[in-house]
Design a protein around this motif. Structure first.
Motif, PDB file in Angstrom:
ATOM      1  N   ILE A   1       0.865  -1.179   0.000  1.00 37.75           N
ATOM      2  CA  ILE A   1       0.000   0.000   0.000  1.00 37.75           C
ATOM      3  C   ILE A   1       0.898   1.225   0.000  1.00 37.75           C
ATOM      4  O   ILE A   1       1.755   1.385   0.863  1.00 37.75           O
ATOM      5  N   SER A   2       0.691   2.074  -1.001  1.00 33.81           N
ATOM      6  CA  SER A   2       1.453   3.316  -1.106  1.00 33.81           C
ATOM      7  C   SER A   2       0.485   4.421  -1.495  1.00 33.81           C
ATOM      8  O   SER A   2      -0.664   4.147  -1.840  1.00 33.81           O
ATOM      9  N   PRO A   3       0.914   5.661  -1.462  1.00 31.21           N
ATOM     10  CA  PRO A   3       0.017   6.741  -1.884  1.00 31.21           C
ATOM     11  C   PRO A   3      -0.491   6.574  -3.317  1.00 31.21           C
ATOM     12  O   PRO A   3      -1.550   7.075  -3.666  1.00 31.21           O
TER      13      PRO A   3
ATOM     14  N   VAL B   1      -2.788   0.342  -4.325  1.00 29.48           N
ATOM     15  CA  VAL B   1      -2.547  -0.951  -3.682  1.00 29.48           C
ATOM     16  C   VAL B   1      -2.123  -1.938  -4.759  1.00 29.48           C
ATOM     17  O   VAL B   1      -2.723  -2.002  -5.826  1.00 29.48           O
ATOM     18  N   GLN B   2      -1.091  -2.696  -4.463  1.00 28.12           N
ATOM     19  CA  GLN B   2      -0.664  -3.729  -5.396  1.00 28.12           C
ATOM     20  C   GLN B   2      -0.680  -5.072  -4.692  1.00 28.12           C
ATOM     21  O   GLN B   2      -0.145  -5.215  -3.584  1.00 28.12           O
TER      22      GLN B   2
ATOM     23  N   LEU C   1      -4.680  -2.181  -7.605  1.00 30.23           N
ATOM     24  CA  LEU C   1      -6.036  -1.876  -7.170  1.00 30.23           C
ATOM     25  C   LEU C   1      -6.147  -0.418  -6.776  1.00 30.23           C
ATOM     26  O   LEU C   1      -5.236   0.141  -6.167  1.00 30.23           O
ATOM     27  N   SER C   2      -7.271   0.176  -7.106  1.00 33.10           N
ATOM     28  CA  SER C   2      -7.563   1.514  -6.607  1.00 33.10           C
ATOM     29  C   SER C   2      -7.994   1.389  -5.146  1.00 33.10           C
ATOM     30  O   SER C   2      -8.221   0.278  -4.634  1.00 33.10           O
ATOM     31  N   ASN C   3      -8.125   2.502  -4.495  1.00 32.52           N
ATOM     32  CA  ASN C   3      -8.610   2.525  -3.121  1.00 32.52           C
ATOM     33  C   ASN C   3      -9.976   1.834  -3.038  1.00 32.52           C
ATOM     34  O   ASN C   3     -10.197   0.977  -2.182  1.00 32.52           O
TER      35      ASN C   3
END
Length: 140
Positions: free
Chosen positions: A27-29, A32-33, A51-53
């Motif tokens: 999870i990064s700004p 999500v991967q 993935l988006s938020n």
């Protein structure tokens, strides 16, 4: 070189002791991967899903549905591909209940199925829920 420092990450193992598949969540700004690494095949095989938020929160919600014993509200067969599916799963000796996260890309040679214990599924859902606090809205 582009260096990324994820805000949160987690590594999860398949519940089968003789199966060395791993699911890594970053999870990064930027988003999500999910990285699924399967070393059971000849050579390593990896699938990466960004993935988006909203998508991360949706998967977390479906994991929680399955953990409560409900049927997860997965996308239908007419859904655009690829998509993630959450299902309850069982295993034989000794009998145990768990959750499976799989990807459907319409290419069974590339699809994966990641069965995990309910404890692992709970931890994964909690990690994916953190996306709402760390993924920048523009990236989501």
């Amino acid at each position: 070189m582009n260096v990324t420092y994820p805000t949160h990450c987690g590594t999860f193992s398949n519940w089968h002791p003789d199966d060395s598949t791993t699911l890594i969540v970053l999870i990064s700004p930027a988003g999500v991967q999910l990285q699924h690494l399967d070393t059971n095949r000849i050579g390593a095989f990896m699938t990466c899903a960004s993935l988006s938020n909203a998508e991360a929160l949706d998967v977390a919600g479906r994991l929680n549905q399955a953990l409560r014993g409900e049927r997860a509200s997965n996308p239908g067969d007419d859904e655009e591909r690829p998509h993630l599916l959450v299902t309850r799963t069982t295993d034989g000796e000794p009998y145990r209940d768990g959750i499976s996260l799989s990807i459907d890309t319409s290419d069974w040679n590339r699809d994966f199925d990641f069965p995990m214990s309910t404890g692992t599924a709970h931890d994964l859902a909690n990690l994916l829920m953190q996306a709402k606090d760390f993924v920048e809205p523009a990236a989501a």
